[in-house]
Write an enzyme that holds these catalytic residues in place. Structure first.
Site, PDB file in Angstrom:
ATOM      1  N   HIS A 194       1.810   7.220 -17.841  1.00 28.42           N
ATOM      2  CA  HIS A 194       1.257   5.898 -17.547  1.00 28.42           C
ATOM      3  C   HIS A 194       1.875   5.347 -16.269  1.00 28.42           C
ATOM      4  O   HIS A 194       3.087   5.286 -16.145  1.00 28.42           O
ATOM      5  CB  HIS A 194       1.523   4.936 -18.713  1.00 28.42           C
ATOM      6  CG  HIS A 194       0.863   5.354 -19.983  1.00 28.42           C
ATOM      7  ND1 HIS A 194       1.155   4.792 -21.208  1.00 28.42           N
ATOM      8  CD2 HIS A 194      -0.091   6.302 -20.235  1.00 28.42           C
ATOM      9  CE1 HIS A 194       0.423   5.358 -22.153  1.00 28.42           C
ATOM     10  NE2 HIS A 194      -0.337   6.283 -21.578  1.00 28.42           N
TER      11      HIS A 194
ATOM     12  N   CYS B 158       4.592   0.392   3.316  1.00 33.16           N
ATOM     13  CA  CYS B 158       5.089  -0.825   3.951  1.00 33.16           C
ATOM     14  C   CYS B 158       6.283  -0.573   4.880  1.00 33.16           C
ATOM     15  O   CYS B 158       6.427  -1.246   5.889  1.00 33.16           O
ATOM     16  CB  CYS B 158       5.429  -1.889   2.916  1.00 33.16           C
ATOM     17  SG  CYS B 158       6.641  -1.395   1.700  1.00 33.16           S
TER      18      CYS B 158
ATOM     19  N   HIS C 246      10.364  -3.121  -1.394  1.00 36.44           N
ATOM     20  CA  HIS C 246       9.356  -3.436  -0.378  1.00 36.44           C
ATOM     21  C   HIS C 246      10.027  -3.798   0.941  1.00 36.44           C
ATOM     22  O   HIS C 246      11.116  -4.370   0.955  1.00 36.44           O
ATOM     23  CB  HIS C 246       8.495  -4.602  -0.853  1.00 36.44           C
ATOM     24  CG  HIS C 246       7.353  -4.925   0.061  1.00 36.44           C
ATOM     25  ND1 HIS C 246       6.183  -4.192   0.077  1.00 36.44           N
ATOM     26  CD2 HIS C 246       7.183  -5.901   0.976  1.00 36.44           C
ATOM     27  CE1 HIS C 246       5.350  -4.718   0.965  1.00 36.44           C
ATOM     28  NE2 HIS C 246       5.940  -5.748   1.534  1.00 36.44           N
TER      29      HIS C 246
ATOM     30  N   ASP D 204       0.808  -1.225   0.000  1.00 37.08           N
ATOM     31  CA  ASP D 204       0.000   0.000   0.000  1.00 37.08           C
ATOM     32  C   ASP D 204       0.839   1.272   0.000  1.00 37.08           C
ATOM     33  O   ASP D 204       0.340   2.339   0.335  1.00 37.08           O
ATOM     34  CB  ASP D 204      -0.939  -0.001   1.213  1.00 37.08           C
ATOM     35  CG  ASP D 204      -0.168  -0.057   2.534  1.00 37.08           C
ATOM     36  OD1 ASP D 204       1.090  -0.104   2.492  1.00 37.08           O
ATOM     37  OD2 ASP D 204      -0.805  -0.057   3.588  1.00 37.08           O
TER      38      ASP D 204
END
Length: 344
Positions: free
Chosen positions: A334, A143, A254, A140
């Site tokens: 993008h 982390c 992460h 999210d």
């Protein structure tokens, strides 16, 4: 004297005379790392050794107490983790001069967290009859805050089971930056402090090295970050005399938390042990590195930000590495980028 360093290929040590100068240290580091030219950073916030310091003694600068960060002068990448998003994102940059809270982000799926979670990654610790387990954090963009926040439970609080949420830790970091304007200038943060603080309060903004160091200082705790790919341990707050440490795993994009459990298969995190005395917990870090080897070798639980291949879900563009992703995001806007895995 012995000087410790962290370089792209891992950690190491060099031996120099007690009266050695910065120039002599640089020569020793070039030999030790095999790099023809190096950029050396020290202190907090990290600052580079400069040419006018070459004749200065290491003891005068206090470098004998430092763990230096080494990078090739030909590269802008720093070996210390500076940003994160999630296993479903790729970093904007690893350049420490860039803000760790930059919002130029893209989404590149690296590993599905549920697959790892279901496999309950853990290693036994016979020294204590316990188990070190990987606690997977949500994908999210918060982390890092969530991983560290869970380890800080009850710390610096009159409430024994006080939980620190990601939004709360973001506010704590911002308050610390605002209270120390001399320390956290635009040169250190990579942008104006007001803009930096505004960004870091946003739930989709990454946290990284600056935020880790601030949380380490505020809570007086050493935060050990173990890199899955290299096994390198980054000890945030080391040498500050903190009595406790916690540990998180970093997969290049992460953060997950490490915890000690005494009941096999324990899923309830309320009973996790997430902090240990610095003196006497070296086995925790040793087993953390063992767990990271399992993640790396068996599950490929990391993303190589320089060589992964990705596809844009919007226009089907295909590129390789974080730099190409950043260019594509800037050029097109993008933001949905997926990693193409080699399943051969």
């Amino acid at each position: 004297m012995q000087i410790r360093y962290k370089a792209p290929q891992g950690a190491g040590k060099v031996e120099v005379d007690d009266g050695a100068t910065v120039s002599q240290l640089l020569d020793a580091l070039k030999t030790g790392t095999g790099l023809a030219d190096v950029t050396v950073k020290y202190g907090w916030p990290p600052k580079a050794l400069e040419a006018h310091q070459y004749d200065t003694s290491l003891q005068e600068l206090g470098l004998q107490r430092e763990s230096l960060t080494i990078a090739s002068a030909a590269s802008t990448a720093d070996s210390v983790p500076t940003t994160e998003k999630s296993r479903e994102t790729t970093q904007k940059t690893t350049d420490p001069k860039e803000s760790s809270s930059s919002k130029t982000q893209s989404t590149a799926t690296a590993q599905g967290s549920m697959g790892i979670k279901d496999q309950n990654i853990s290693v036994n610790m016979p020294e204590t009859g316990s188990t070190l387990v990987l606690r997977i954090m949500p994908d999210d963009n918060s982390c890092m805050f969530t991983a560290v926040g869970g380890a800080l439970r009850g710390l610096n609080s009159a409430v024994a089971d006080k939980n620190y949420s990601a939004p709360e830790l973001r506010r704590i970091v911002v308050s610390h930056i605002e209270a120390n304007p001399e320390k956290y200038s635009a040169a250190i943060l990579g942008k104006a402090p007001l803009a930096y603080c505004h960004n870091i309060l946003q739930p989709d903004t990454w946290g990284g090295e600056i935020e880790l160091a601030i949380l380490s200082e505020i809570f007086a705790i050493e935060i050990d970050v173990i890199d899955v790919k290299t096994g390198t341990v980054y000890r945030i707050g080391e040498g500050n005399g903190y009595a406790q440490r916690c540990a998180v795993v970093y997969s290049n994009i992460h953060y997950d938390r490490l915890a000690e459990v005494f009941v096999e298969g324990q899923e309830e995190m309320d009973f996790d042990v997430t902090r240990w005395a610095v003196d006497g917990s070296d086995h925790i870090i040793a087993h953390a590195k063992e767990l990271c080897r399992v993640l790396r070798d068996k599950h490929h639980y990391y993303t190589s930000t320089s060589d992964f291949v990705v596809r844009c879900d919007i226009c089907q563009w295909i590129g390789q590495g974080q730099e190409s992703v950043v260019r594509h995001v800037k050029e097109t806007g993008h933001q949905s980028i997926t990693e193409i895995k080699d399943n051969s």
